[in-house]
Design a protein around this motif. Structure first.
Motif, PDB file in Angstrom:
ATOM      1  N   ARG A 188      37.308  37.368 -26.235  1.00 45.96           N
ATOM      2  CA  ARG A 188      36.175  36.901 -27.030  1.00 45.96           C
ATOM      3  C   ARG A 188      35.017  37.896 -27.060  1.00 45.96           C
ATOM      4  NH1 ARG A 188      35.261  30.717 -24.873  1.00 45.96           N
ATOM      5  NH2 ARG A 188      37.327  29.867 -25.394  1.00 45.96           N
ATOM      6  N   ASP A 189      35.016  38.860 -26.127  1.00 44.81           N
ATOM      7  CA  ASP A 189      33.824  39.708 -26.033  1.00 44.81           C
ATOM      8  C   ASP A 189      34.148  41.173 -25.763  1.00 44.81           C
ATOM      9  OD1 ASP A 189      34.444  39.247 -23.191  1.00 44.81           O
ATOM     10  OD2 ASP A 189      33.295  37.396 -23.402  1.00 44.81           O
ATOM     11  N   VAL A 190      34.501  41.500 -24.518  1.00 46.78           N
ATOM     12  CA  VAL A 190      34.741  42.894 -24.140  1.00 46.78           C
ATOM     13  C   VAL A 190      36.181  43.047 -23.655  1.00 46.78           C
ATOM     14  CG1 VAL A 190      32.322  43.248 -23.514  1.00 46.78           C
ATOM     15  CG2 VAL A 190      33.946  42.525 -21.762  1.00 46.78           C
ATOM     16  N   ILE A 191      36.538  44.271 -23.252  1.00 50.81           N
ATOM     17  CA  ILE A 191      37.894  44.517 -22.763  1.00 50.81           C
ATOM     18  C   ILE A 191      38.054  43.953 -21.352  1.00 50.81           C
ATOM     19  CG2 ILE A 191      39.595  46.272 -22.174  1.00 50.81           C
ATOM     20  CD1 ILE A 191      38.421  48.063 -24.276  1.00 50.81           C
ATOM     21  N   HIS A 192      39.052  43.129 -21.164  1.00 48.02           N
ATOM     22  CA  HIS A 192      39.452  42.629 -19.851  1.00 48.02           C
ATOM     23  C   HIS A 192      40.874  43.123 -19.582  1.00 48.02           C
ATOM     24  CE1 HIS A 192      35.930  39.979 -19.867  1.00 48.02           C
ATOM     25  NE2 HIS A 192      36.270  39.625 -21.102  1.00 48.02           N
ATOM     26  N   SER A 193      41.439  42.733 -18.455  1.00 49.96           N
ATOM     27  CA  SER A 193      42.828  43.078 -18.152  1.00 49.96           C
ATOM     28  C   SER A 193      43.455  41.935 -17.372  1.00 49.96           C
ATOM     29  CB  SER A 193      42.900  44.380 -17.345  1.00 49.96           C
ATOM     30  OG  SER A 193      44.248  44.778 -17.161  1.00 49.96           O
ATOM     31  N   PHE A 194      44.569  41.439 -17.887  1.00 46.99           N
ATOM     32  CA  PHE A 194      45.266  40.283 -17.315  1.00 46.99           C
ATOM     33  C   PHE A 194      46.282  40.784 -16.298  1.00 46.99           C
ATOM     34  CE2 PHE A 194      48.847  37.199 -17.662  1.00 46.99           C
ATOM     35  CZ  PHE A 194      48.190  36.068 -17.217  1.00 46.99           C
ATOM     36  N   TRP A 195      46.055  40.436 -15.030  1.00 45.22           N
ATOM     37  CA  TRP A 195      46.898  40.950 -13.939  1.00 45.22           C
ATOM     38  C   TRP A 195      47.262  39.826 -12.989  1.00 45.22           C
ATOM     39  CZ3 TRP A 195      44.968  44.305  -9.268  1.00 45.22           C
ATOM     40  CH2 TRP A 195      46.082  44.695  -8.492  1.00 45.22           C
ATOM     41  N   VAL A 196      48.537  39.453 -12.974  1.00 40.74           N
ATOM     42  CA  VAL A 196      49.079  38.544 -11.961  1.00 40.74           C
ATOM     43  C   VAL A 196      49.709  39.438 -10.897  1.00 40.74           C
ATOM     44  CG1 VAL A 196      50.589  36.599 -11.479  1.00 40.74           C
ATOM     45  CG2 VAL A 196      49.523  36.827 -13.743  1.00 40.74           C
ATOM     46  N   VAL A 197      49.136  39.479  -9.717  1.00 38.07           N
ATOM     47  CA  VAL A 197      49.464  40.509  -8.729  1.00 38.07           C
ATOM     48  C   VAL A 197      50.960  40.580  -8.402  1.00 38.07           C
ATOM     49  CG1 VAL A 197      48.978  41.357  -6.405  1.00 38.07           C
ATOM     50  CG2 VAL A 197      47.124  40.418  -7.801  1.00 38.07           C
ATOM     51  N   PRO A 198      51.628  39.487  -8.019  1.00 36.57           N
ATOM     52  CA  PRO A 198      53.058  39.616  -7.665  1.00 36.57           C
ATOM     53  C   PRO A 198      53.988  39.778  -8.861  1.00 36.57           C
ATOM     54  CG  PRO A 198      52.380  37.350  -7.439  1.00 36.57           C
ATOM     55  CD  PRO A 198      51.138  38.125  -7.748  1.00 36.57           C
ATOM     56  N   PHE A 199      53.452  39.674 -10.092  1.00 34.64           N
ATOM     57  CA  PHE A 199      54.265  39.983 -11.264  1.00 34.64           C
ATOM     58  C   PHE A 199      54.413  41.494 -11.427  1.00 34.64           C
ATOM     59  CE2 PHE A 199      53.534  35.883 -13.975  1.00 34.64           C
ATOM     60  CZ  PHE A 199      54.028  35.127 -12.929  1.00 34.64           C
ATOM     61  N   LEU A 200      53.571  42.268 -10.721  1.00 37.04           N
ATOM     62  CA  LEU A 200      53.564  43.729 -10.778  1.00 37.04           C
ATOM     63  C   LEU A 200      53.322  44.234 -12.201  1.00 37.04           C
ATOM     64  CD1 LEU A 200      56.576  44.632  -8.442  1.00 37.04           C
ATOM     65  CD2 LEU A 200      54.283  43.844  -7.837  1.00 37.04           C
ATOM     66  N   MET A 201      52.668  43.416 -13.011  1.00 40.69           N
ATOM     67  CA  MET A 201      52.491  43.734 -14.436  1.00 40.69           C
ATOM     68  C   MET A 201      51.087  43.339 -14.856  1.00 40.69           C
ATOM     69  SD  MET A 201      54.066  44.757 -17.266  1.00 40.69           S
ATOM     70  CE  MET A 201      53.889  44.654 -19.047  1.00 40.69           C
ATOM     71  N   LYS A 202      50.418  44.218 -15.568  1.00 41.29           N
ATOM     72  CA  LYS A 202      49.117  43.884 -16.122  1.00 41.29           C
ATOM     73  C   LYS A 202      48.981  44.536 -17.489  1.00 41.29           C
ATOM     74  CE  LYS A 202      46.830  47.645 -13.580  1.00 41.29           C
ATOM     75  NZ  LYS A 202      45.778  47.978 -12.598  1.00 41.29           N
ATOM     76  N   GLN A 203      48.117  43.953 -18.308  1.00 39.33           N
ATOM     77  CA  GLN A 203      47.915  44.505 -19.645  1.00 39.33           C
ATOM     78  C   GLN A 203      46.495  44.197 -20.099  1.00 39.33           C
ATOM     79  OE1 GLN A 203      50.379  43.130 -23.076  1.00 39.33           O
ATOM     80  NE2 GLN A 203      51.095  45.243 -23.104  1.00 39.33           N
ATOM     81  N   ASP A 204      45.929  45.119 -20.864  1.00 39.45           N
ATOM     82  CA  ASP A 204      44.559  44.968 -21.324  1.00 39.45           C
ATOM     83  C   ASP A 204      44.425  43.821 -22.310  1.00 39.45           C
ATOM     84  OD1 ASP A 204      43.636  46.992 -19.761  1.00 39.45           O
ATOM     85  OD2 ASP A 204      43.488  48.490 -21.350  1.00 39.45           O
ATOM     86  N   VAL A 205      43.279  43.151 -22.241  1.00 38.19           N
ATOM     87  CA  VAL A 205      42.922  42.069 -23.165  1.00 38.19           C
ATOM     88  C   VAL A 205      41.755  42.611 -23.991  1.00 38.19           C
ATOM     89  CG1 VAL A 205      42.251  39.644 -23.336  1.00 38.19           C
ATOM     90  CG2 VAL A 205      43.601  40.427 -21.375  1.00 38.19           C
ATOM     91  N   ILE A 206      42.030  42.955 -25.245  1.00 43.73           N
ATOM     92  CA  ILE A 206      41.111  43.756 -26.041  1.00 43.73           C
ATOM     93  C   ILE A 206      40.567  42.943 -27.212  1.00 43.73           C
ATOM     94  CG2 ILE A 206      40.865  45.894 -27.381  1.00 43.73           C
ATOM     95  CD1 ILE A 206      43.256  47.003 -25.820  1.00 43.73           C
ATOM     96  N   PRO A 207      39.245  42.917 -27.404  1.00 48.81           N
ATOM     97  CA  PRO A 207      38.694  42.221 -28.578  1.00 48.81           C
ATOM     98  C   PRO A 207      39.115  42.926 -29.867  1.00 48.81           C
ATOM     99  CG  PRO A 207      36.985  43.495 -27.466  1.00 48.81           C
ATOM    100  CD  PRO A 207      38.193  43.531 -26.577  1.00 48.81           C
TER     101      PRO A 207
END
Length: 319
Positions: free
Chosen positions: A223-242
């Protein structure tokens, strides 16, 4: 005997320092809280999805390459230091070599080979991990905002009416993602604040529920700025970009409650952007969606900023 009559060898202080350094290194190596079972993961948590072992394997391979390179470099340094040190009896300057083409070629070719191999495996695994060819069993629109998270469960839930494909709150999501949405999915949602806590673990942040053994697609919007979705034991994260929608999917294979966080510095309260992921049986997951509907949390919260003209053109060209 030393000149002052002492039999103390001048090498003893050096030996004592070497012993202290080795002792300190041993303490650092054994006081990390890790067991021998944790060591092969090289600091990574235990994987909890079917896709995570691929990421762990890439991580371990990178460490192996780095260790091999380090051993080679350390070996050359020690070899030079011990076998080419200045002689105590000879004071002449050793032969000076200005150019050595084989060595210089080696310095150029070996790094290129290392980078090329790492690039190949990274590109191969990234392509597999970001593939959306398989139709998901569950779709969740993850909404990042300062300073928490919202979760739109795009599902057919008793007590919720509507259609995710036409819902105005989901206009920020491109049509190519909506193509796999269930038909007439009224959906339910959950949204948190930094002060929200998981009722079982009391960990801060809202809780995202997922079914074990089901393929889950995350559609990430901001909704606003760049975040990053990270579930630690999934070993996977990806940016959440407006203005740009990202997506990936996983298949959780272990029940439990796991920690998640924003991995992108997004402002003053970035450290409070925490959440939890609770993996349960498919039956318990369905019951949770019904519970959200009974609470009146039907429909969807606004997904975020719509795509810019540039991103819309890119999406059109890729179709």
């Amino acid at each position: 005997m030393s000149p002052n009559g002492s039999d103390r060898s001048p090498r003893r202080p050096m030996r004592r320092k070497l012993l202290q350094a080795m002792t300190a290194g041993l303490v650092l190596a054994t006081a990390t809280g890790c067991t021998y079972k944790d060591f092969p993961r090289l600091g990574m948590p235990t994987p909890t999805t079917e896709e995570a072992p691929r990421i762990l394997s890439l991580w371990q391979g990178s460490w192996a390459a780095a260790l091999a390179t380090g051993v080679l470099v350390w070996g050359l340094i020690l070899w030079s230091a011990f076998f080419h040190r200045r002689s105590r009896t000879k004071v002449e300057v050793p032969p000076q070599t200005r150019y050595n083409m084989p060595i210089e070629a080696l310095y150029t070719v070996v790094p290129l080979i290392i980078v090329s191999v790492l690039f190949y495996f990274t590109a191969r695994d990234e392509s597999k991990l970001l593939s959306l060819d398989k139709k998901p069993d569950v779709t969740v629109n993850v909404v990042g905002f300062q300073w928490s998270w919202g979760f739109n469960y795009i599902e057919n839930v008793d007590g919720s009416t509507g259609d995710a494909k036409t819902d105005k709150n989901l206009d920020a999501i491109p049509d190519r993602f909506k193509a796999d949405f269930p038909a007439n999915a009224g959906g339910v949602y959950d949204v948190g604040t930094p002060g929200t806590r998981n009722p079982q673990t009391h960990n801060p942040g809202p809780t995202l529920w997922l079914p074990k053994g089901k393929t889950v697609r995350f559609v990430l919007t901001s909704r606003d700025v760049i975040h990053s979705f990270w579930v630690v034991p999934f070993l996977m994260k990806q940016d959440v970009i407006p203005g740009h929608t990202n997506s990936f999917q996983v298949t959780p294979n272990k029940e439990g409650t796991f920690l998640g966080k924003c991995a992108e510095l997004c402002g003053v309260d970035h450290s409070r952007m925490l959440f939890n992921v609770k993996v349960v049986s498919p039956e318990r997951y369905e019951q949770h969606l019904k519970d959200l509907a009974k609470k009146g949390q039907t429909g969807y919260v606004p997904a975020g900023i719509e795509q810019t003209a540039h991103e819309k053109n890119r999406e059109t060209n890729n179709l």
